[in-house]
Scaffold this motif. Structure first.
Motif, PDB file in Angstrom:
ATOM      1  N   ASN A 377       0.794  -1.220   0.000  1.00 31.26           N
ATOM      2  CA  ASN A 377       0.000   0.000   0.000  1.00 31.26           C
ATOM      3  C   ASN A 377       0.827   1.272   0.000  1.00 31.26           C
ATOM      4  O   ASN A 377       0.353   2.315  -0.452  1.00 31.26           O
ATOM      5  CB  ASN A 377      -0.948  -0.005   1.200  1.00 31.26           C
ATOM      6  CG  ASN A 377      -1.936  -1.147   1.124  1.00 31.26           C
ATOM      7  OD1 ASN A 377      -2.647  -1.304   0.136  1.00 31.26           O
ATOM      8  ND2 ASN A 377      -1.963  -1.984   2.148  1.00 31.26           N
ATOM      9  N   HIS A 378       2.067   1.186   0.507  1.00 31.81           N
ATOM     10  CA  HIS A 378       2.888   2.381   0.526  1.00 31.81           C
ATOM     11  C   HIS A 378       4.077   2.273  -0.436  1.00 31.81           C
ATOM     12  O   HIS A 378       4.174   3.012  -1.406  1.00 31.81           O
ATOM     13  CB  HIS A 378       3.384   2.679   1.942  1.00 31.81           C
ATOM     14  CG  HIS A 378       3.969   4.048   2.069  1.00 31.81           C
ATOM     15  ND1 HIS A 378       4.492   4.547   3.243  1.00 31.81           N
ATOM     16  CD2 HIS A 378       4.147   5.047   1.161  1.00 31.81           C
ATOM     17  CE1 HIS A 378       4.931   5.776   3.059  1.00 31.81           C
ATOM     18  NE2 HIS A 378       4.745   6.094   1.798  1.00 31.81           N
ATOM     19  N   ILE A 379       4.970   1.329  -0.193  1.00 35.73           N
ATOM     20  CA  ILE A 379       6.205   1.264  -0.981  1.00 35.73           C
ATOM     21  C   ILE A 379       5.915   0.989  -2.456  1.00 35.73           C
ATOM     22  O   ILE A 379       6.423   1.684  -3.344  1.00 35.73           O
ATOM     23  CB  ILE A 379       7.164   0.208  -0.405  1.00 35.73           C
ATOM     24  CG1 ILE A 379       7.551   0.549   1.039  1.00 35.73           C
ATOM     25  CG2 ILE A 379       8.396   0.090  -1.292  1.00 35.73           C
ATOM     26  CD1 ILE A 379       8.225   1.892   1.212  1.00 35.73           C
ATOM     27  N   LEU A 380       5.102  -0.009  -2.746  1.00 34.77           N
ATOM     28  CA  LEU A 380       4.787  -0.323  -4.145  1.00 34.77           C
ATOM     29  C   LEU A 380       4.140   0.865  -4.836  1.00 34.77           C
ATOM     30  O   LEU A 380       4.423   1.159  -6.001  1.00 34.77           O
ATOM     31  CB  LEU A 380       3.864  -1.535  -4.210  1.00 34.77           C
ATOM     32  CG  LEU A 380       3.489  -2.036  -5.612  1.00 34.77           C
ATOM     33  CD1 LEU A 380       4.713  -2.567  -6.347  1.00 34.77           C
ATOM     34  CD2 LEU A 380       2.416  -3.117  -5.528  1.00 34.77           C
ATOM     35  N   GLY A 381       3.275   1.588  -4.115  1.00 30.68           N
ATOM     36  CA  GLY A 381       2.565   2.715  -4.699  1.00 30.68           C
ATOM     37  C   GLY A 381       3.316   4.026  -4.625  1.00 30.68           C
ATOM     38  O   GLY A 381       2.806   5.050  -5.087  1.00 30.68           O
ATOM     39  N   GLN A 382       4.521   4.026  -4.050  1.00 32.62           N
ATOM     40  CA  GLN A 382       5.303   5.263  -3.975  1.00 32.62           C
ATOM     41  C   GLN A 382       5.793   5.685  -5.349  1.00 32.62           C
ATOM     42  O   GLN A 382       5.970   6.866  -5.621  1.00 32.62           O
ATOM     43  CB  GLN A 382       6.511   5.080  -3.042  1.00 32.62           C
ATOM     44  CG  GLN A 382       7.270   6.376  -2.777  1.00 32.62           C
ATOM     45  CD  GLN A 382       8.757   6.185  -2.570  1.00 32.62           C
ATOM     46  OE1 GLN A 382       9.309   5.133  -2.862  1.00 32.62           O
ATOM     47  NE2 GLN A 382       9.420   7.204  -2.042  1.00 32.62           N
ATOM     48  N   GLN A 383       6.013   4.705  -6.231  1.00 32.18           N
ATOM     49  CA  GLN A 383       6.596   5.001  -7.542  1.00 32.18           C
ATOM     50  C   GLN A 383       5.513   5.230  -8.581  1.00 32.18           C
ATOM     51  O   GLN A 383       4.583   4.427  -8.711  1.00 32.18           O
ATOM     52  CB  GLN A 383       7.483   3.835  -7.985  1.00 32.18           C
ATOM     53  CG  GLN A 383       8.253   4.096  -9.258  1.00 32.18           C
ATOM     54  CD  GLN A 383       8.858   2.833  -9.835  1.00 32.18           C
ATOM     55  OE1 GLN A 383       8.266   2.188 -10.695  1.00 32.18           O
ATOM     56  NE2 GLN A 383      10.033   2.465  -9.357  1.00 32.18           N
ATOM     57  N   ASP A 384       5.622   6.319  -9.300  1.00 30.92           N
ATOM     58  CA  ASP A 384       4.704   6.630 -10.401  1.00 30.92           C
ATOM     59  C   ASP A 384       5.036   5.733 -11.591  1.00 30.92           C
ATOM     60  O   ASP A 384       6.143   5.808 -12.133  1.00 30.92           O
ATOM     61  CB  ASP A 384       4.864   8.102 -10.788  1.00 30.92           C
ATOM     62  CG  ASP A 384       4.070   8.466 -12.038  1.00 30.92           C
ATOM     63  OD1 ASP A 384       3.011   7.860 -12.256  1.00 30.92           O
ATOM     64  OD2 ASP A 384       4.519   9.364 -12.783  1.00 30.92           O
ATOM     65  N   PRO A 385       4.099   4.887 -12.043  1.00 29.94           N
ATOM     66  CA  PRO A 385       4.408   3.969 -13.146  1.00 29.94           C
ATOM     67  C   PRO A 385       4.751   4.672 -14.453  1.00 29.94           C
ATOM     68  O   PRO A 385       5.447   4.108 -15.293  1.00 29.94           O
ATOM     69  CB  PRO A 385       3.118   3.154 -13.293  1.00 29.94           C
ATOM     70  CG  PRO A 385       2.438   3.257 -11.976  1.00 29.94           C
ATOM     71  CD  PRO A 385       2.762   4.637 -11.483  1.00 29.94           C
ATOM     72  N   GLU A 386       4.267   5.905 -14.627  1.00 30.32           N
ATOM     73  CA  GLU A 386       4.519   6.600 -15.890  1.00 30.32           C
ATOM     74  C   GLU A 386       5.906   7.212 -15.947  1.00 30.32           C
ATOM     75  O   GLU A 386       6.613   7.100 -16.955  1.00 30.32           O
ATOM     76  CB  GLU A 386       3.457   7.673 -16.117  1.00 30.32           C
ATOM     77  CG  GLU A 386       3.586   8.378 -17.461  1.00 30.32           C
ATOM     78  CD  GLU A 386       2.409   9.281 -17.746  1.00 30.32           C
ATOM     79  OE1 GLU A 386       2.601  10.319 -18.411  1.00 30.32           O
ATOM     80  OE2 GLU A 386       1.282   8.947 -17.315  1.00 30.32           O
ATOM     81  N   SER A 387       6.322   7.873 -14.872  1.00 30.52           N
ATOM     82  CA  SER A 387       7.606   8.578 -14.897  1.00 30.52           C
ATOM     83  C   SER A 387       8.700   7.862 -14.123  1.00 30.52           C
ATOM     84  O   SER A 387       9.880   8.133 -14.310  1.00 30.52           O
ATOM     85  CB  SER A 387       7.436   9.985 -14.316  1.00 30.52           C
ATOM     86  OG  SER A 387       7.161   9.910 -12.924  1.00 30.52           O
TER      87      SER A 387
END
Length: 641
Positions: A377-387
């Protein structure tokens, strides 16, 4: 940690990465002069023995690696060479090097911390992938650092002058010099542990010798004054350096950074966190965990365990993150702190590190459950998949959105810790002891248990699907036990071995033990039913987050009123004061049956997407990018008494 400079920056849309490493029981066999003496239940696999298979995790790791590879070594060494005056004979001189911005600017007192993080990240990525490019990058940085250390002449090594340390000793204004050196120590140690770079250990030892000579003559008054400044986990690094070398000077240094005002109340099992700086606090407890492992100091064990449970039970938001505006807060008014500055990512990074220590000691499934929740919920979602850029905070203000770093002009602490996280997803999927192997996370991966001549290959679409499949590969039959985590969020689990249904006597919040002689090609299928449930704030039963199994769900709220186009999500690096300009009247209510929350959601197809009876689109928080969202809803419904 808050930077004292604000720099205008543009996001260039390239990939990002992620977080200083620790030593866990069972890792790096043969490199320790001082092994763990405390009793442990489980050991960690070396990262090099685990490989990720295609999944969202590997996609994040790939984006991470792309950015890491793109960063010029000379840019990372520039501030170190500036400090040491090492430019003679270099083609074009130092002026030809494009300088890093943000927290790596030459006028920022934390400059150099990113180089330390990247030393760790290159080592981790080398171990996780086996790709030589990461070893070459790490070797090049270590060689450059050794050169600058030699030029300085006394063992000191930093991107800033030693005068910043002197200011710290005098108690005059300075930011956090030992914090920055901690990143450098950790990076050098990780280069030795993960990339077998012997020079890195020698450089770290010379730094340690300098620190001993610097601090040994100081008075107790100076010591207490000095450690009032943030020093990160520098004592953890000294414990690790002591473990690697057996040099008692480094053990003395580790104890020198014992912070009485912070740790003494924990010894008495007091929740005296107040409004202290959260990410200053957690690394000091990680150091206590290392002290326990190396000395069997029961006081360190008890305070570490107490702190972890205090954090998880009282100071943690639904996504597994903690802190608001980087600090602890009055949990008696928990819902008042759901603002745009919650969840500093470095805090979660450090809580995951601490959790791994506790799990090795106890094998407690509650620790593994927390690790899973925070990771997804936090670490995986910290990174923007587009940039590929990453966030400093995980904002929980309804109608807020994620604010990303920029490729050239951020280099915040959460970018630095960020460089490591996405490189080391494989480190906590599997553990082992003399009884068997533990499968803790349902992430597509393969682990090589060399001592048993056995490989497990795990394939799953979790959390989009409830089933994970594990295939055994072994040249010879192996008698052992496979322990499958039975998560506390699961319904009644179903397990099959080679198609035959197994009797599951365990209950959620435990491990399912499969003891047998395993043959090549044996296949385990485990299904964990997932349900929708509500997690309300402790002070307000009508303010709550929706979860599907361990996955925090968020409601889409579009892009109305957002300040910048999301091809360039953060025009300024104002992560700490960012105005989200939440539109008036943004809907935050959710009609729901409190006893049967699943009735309010309908899943759409096989993807992780839901709709509500009132027409909301709901997705996992880790997939919520470049738009506003709601995590904590104002709950309205029946059967709530």
């Amino acid at each position: 940690m808050r930077c004292k400079i604000i720099i205008t920056a543009i996001c260039f849309g390239m990939s990002a990465a992620l977080f200083a490493q620790s030593v866990y029981p069972g890792q790096h066999a043969g490199k320790m002069k001082k092994e763990t003496v405390a009793p442990v239940q489980l050991e960690s696999f070396d990262l090099k023995d685990v490989r990720l298979l295609p999944s969202r995790f590997r996609e994040n790791m790939t984006r991470d690696s792309t950015w890491m590879v793109s960063i010029d070594v000379n840019r990372l060494l520039h501030s170190f060479r500036t400090n040491a005056g090492v430019f003679a004979g270099r083609e074009g001189g130092y002026m030809s090097v494009k300088k890093l911005g943000g927290w790596e600017s030459l006028d920022c007192e934390l400059r150099g911390h990113t180089t330390g993080h990247l030393l760790s990240a290159y080592g981790l990525m080398y171990a996780a992938t086996g790709s030589e490019i990461f070893k070459l990058k790490g070797d090049s940085i270590v060689n450059g650092l050794a050169e600058t250390q030699k030029a300085l002449g006394n063992g000191y090594l930093s991107a800033f002058p030693e005068e910043l340390i002197n200011r710290n000793l005098r108690g005059t204004s300075v930011w956090a010099p030992w914090y920055t050196l901690h990143k450098l120590f950790s990076g050098l140690i990780d280069q030795y542990l993960y990339a077998d770079n012997g020079l890195a250990l020698e450089v770290a030892k010379e730094m340690g010798d300098w620190a001993y000579r610097k601090l040994k003559p100081q008075s107790e008054e100076v010591r207490r004054r000095m450690i009032r400044n943030e020093f990160g986990g520098i004592n953890e690094s000294f414990y690790n350096l002591y473990a690697l070398t057996g040099n008692e000077d480094y053990h003395w240094l580790a104890e020198y950074f014992y912070h009485n005002d912070v740790i003494d109340p924990l010894k008495e099992l007091k929740d005296d966190l107040g409004t202290k700086h959260t990410n200053t606090f957690i690394p000091k407890v990680i150091a206590e965990a290392r002290n326990y492992e190396l000395t069997r100091d029961e006081t360190s064990r008890k305070l570490t365990d107490f702190f972890w449970h205090t954090m998880i039970d009282h100071h943690t938001f639904a996504p597994g993150c903690s802190s608001q505006k980087e600090h602890f807060f009055d949990t008696g008014h928990f819902s008042n702190y759901l603002n745009g500055y919650t969840g500093e990512t470095c805090c979660t990074y450090n809580m995951l590190k601490l959790s791994r220590h506790l799990f090795c000691w106890t094998g407690d499934v509650k620790v593994a459950d927390y690790y899973e929740r925070a990771l997804y919920n936090h670490i995986l979602g910290q990174q923007d998949p587009e940039s590929g850029m990453v966030c400093y905070f995980l904002p929980l203000l309804s109608g807020s959105h994620k604010v990303y770093s920029t490729k050239e002009n951020s280099f915040w602490c959460c970018v630095g810790s960020g460089f490591e996280s996405h490189a080391k997803y494989g480190e906590a999927i599997y553990y082992r002891n003399d009884k068997g192997i533990y499968v803790n996370l349902f992430i597509p991966s393969e682990v090589n248990w060399k001592e048993k001549g056995m490989t497990l290959r795990q394939e799953t679409a979790f959390p989009a699907e409830e089933t994970t499949t594990i295939t055994v590969h072994a040249k010879e039959p192996v008698m052992t036990t496979v322990y499958l985590r039975y998560p506390s969020w699961s319904g009644k689990a179903t397990v099959r071995v080679n198609g035959k249904k197994q009797t599951v006597r365990q209950t959620p919040g435990s491990y399912i033990a499969l003891a047998r002689k395993w043959h090549d090609g044996d296949r385990i299928e485990a299904t964990y039913p997932m349900q929708v449930h509500i997690e309300t704030t402790p002070d307000n039963r009508y303010k709550g987050a929706l979860l599907y199994g361990p996955i925090v769900l968020a409601g889409e709220r579009g892009t109305e009123g957002m300040k910048t186009p999301f091809s360039n999500p953060a025009l300024y690096n104002d992560y700490y004061t960012y105005d989200y300009q939440v539109p008036e009247g943004l809907k935050t209510t959710l009609q729901i049956d409190m006893k049967h929350p699943e009735r309010a959601l309908q899943r759409i197809g096989k993807e992780m997407k839901f709709t509500t009876l009132q027409g909301d689109t709901i997705r996992p928080l880790y997939d919520m990018h470049r738009q506003r969202y709601v995590v904590y809803w104002d709950l309205v419904g029946r059967n709530d008494k």
